[in-house]
Design an enzyme around this catalytic site. Structure first.
Site, PDB file in Angstrom:
ATOM      1  CD  GLU A  47      -2.844   0.812   2.541  1.00 27.95           C
ATOM      2  OE1 GLU A  47      -3.286   1.856   3.055  1.00 27.95           O
ATOM      3  OE2 GLU A  47      -3.033  -0.332   3.027  1.00 27.95           O
ATOM      4  CG  ASP A  58      -2.888   9.084   7.360  1.00 28.10           C
ATOM      5  OD1 ASP A  58      -3.108   7.866   7.371  1.00 28.10           O
ATOM      6  OD2 ASP A  58      -2.867   9.777   6.329  1.00 28.10           O
TER       7      ASP A  58
END
Length: 267
Positions: A47, A58
């Site tokens: 990824e 995040d």
């Protein structure tokens, strides 16, 4: 069936290793080296995150990596150039992690067409409204890209059912509430949550967010999941002040985690 789904379904062991790195962190040359290292050290799928200025899903490690990459001038066109360069030289299917706004800014059709041409076979868009997924799904189907939708423990039963129904072949189960990051423990309720998803579908399940240690992997590999996504721990390896040391840490961690998957032993 996409390369992502077919790869996970054809594994000769219980589940796949899916490392995440941020493109351009600490620089574009290191990203190319890191992709090749991960591929050679047993990553089943890789990824790669497109740096974004407002990465809401995040945690601090990946936020800092995005900031570092953007400060180096990393952008979508640079990533496309790198992907074209390595296309055909990386065994593992590549999945792009990006937020919705870059697709809108580029033009959704253009964005998806360009990444498909560069060798991307899957995409994760954490802030994609489910109500707007159909158009992207149609394009992805035509381009042989797998749109991987996310399910969280806080999702309603109705929403979970809709996500399962819309998913092409892989469902990304978020293993913790909040953002990605390094955690000491995996939520004990996650095994039951994964089992509840498994009862609803025979589609593939990957688990991510907060998985950062070998002990986490040893625990999760006993569950009925098809892939384990590890992000912040891999990105953290590349935070070393020495690029060479960071790449060596990346290699060592990838090798050790893959060994746990292959030989989990008692949890």
């Amino acid at each position: 069936m996409s390369r992502v789904s077919s790869t996970l379904r054809s594994l000769p062991y219980s589940c796949g290793l899916i490392p995440f790195i941020t493109a351009g962190n600490p620089d574009i040359v290191s990203t190319e080296k890191a992709l090749k290292i991960l591929d050679s050290c047993g990553a089943d799928i890789i990824e790669i995150g497109l740096p974004y200025s407002d990465p809401l899903a995040d945690g601090p490690v990946i936020q800092q990596a995005s900031k570092q990459a953007l400060s180096q001038g990393m952008n979508f066109d640079m990533l496309l150039s790198l992907l074209h360069k390595i296309n055909g030289h990386i065994r593992a299917p590549l999945v792009m992690f990006t937020y919705y706004n870059p697709l809108i800014a580029r033009g959704i059709l253009s964005f998806l067409t360009e990444i498909a041409a560069a060798g991307i076979t899957g995409i994760i868009i954490p802030d994609l409204p489910l109500e707007e997924a159909d158009y992207i799904l149609d394009i992805c189907n035509n381009l042989s890209i797998e749109l991987i939708l996310l399910v969280t423990p806080t999702s309603s039963k109705n929403r979970i059912d809709r996500i399962i129904s819309k998913s092409q072949g892989v469902i990304y189960v978020v293993s913790s509430t909040g953002v990605t990051g390094l955690r000491d423990q995996i939520n004990k309720n996650m095994q039951e949550f994964v089992a509840s998803i498994r009862k609803k579908t025979d589609k593939l399940i990957i688990l991510g967010f907060g998985i950062s240690q070998e002990k986490h992997v040893r625990q999760i590999v006993q569950w009925e999941v098809d892939g384990i996504v590890i992000g912040s721990a891999f990105v953290n390896c590349l935070a070393d002040t020495s690029v060479d040391n960071g790449l060596e840490k990346l290699k060592s961690f990838c090798t050790s985690v893959k060994n746990v998957i292959m030989h989990p032993g008692p949890c």
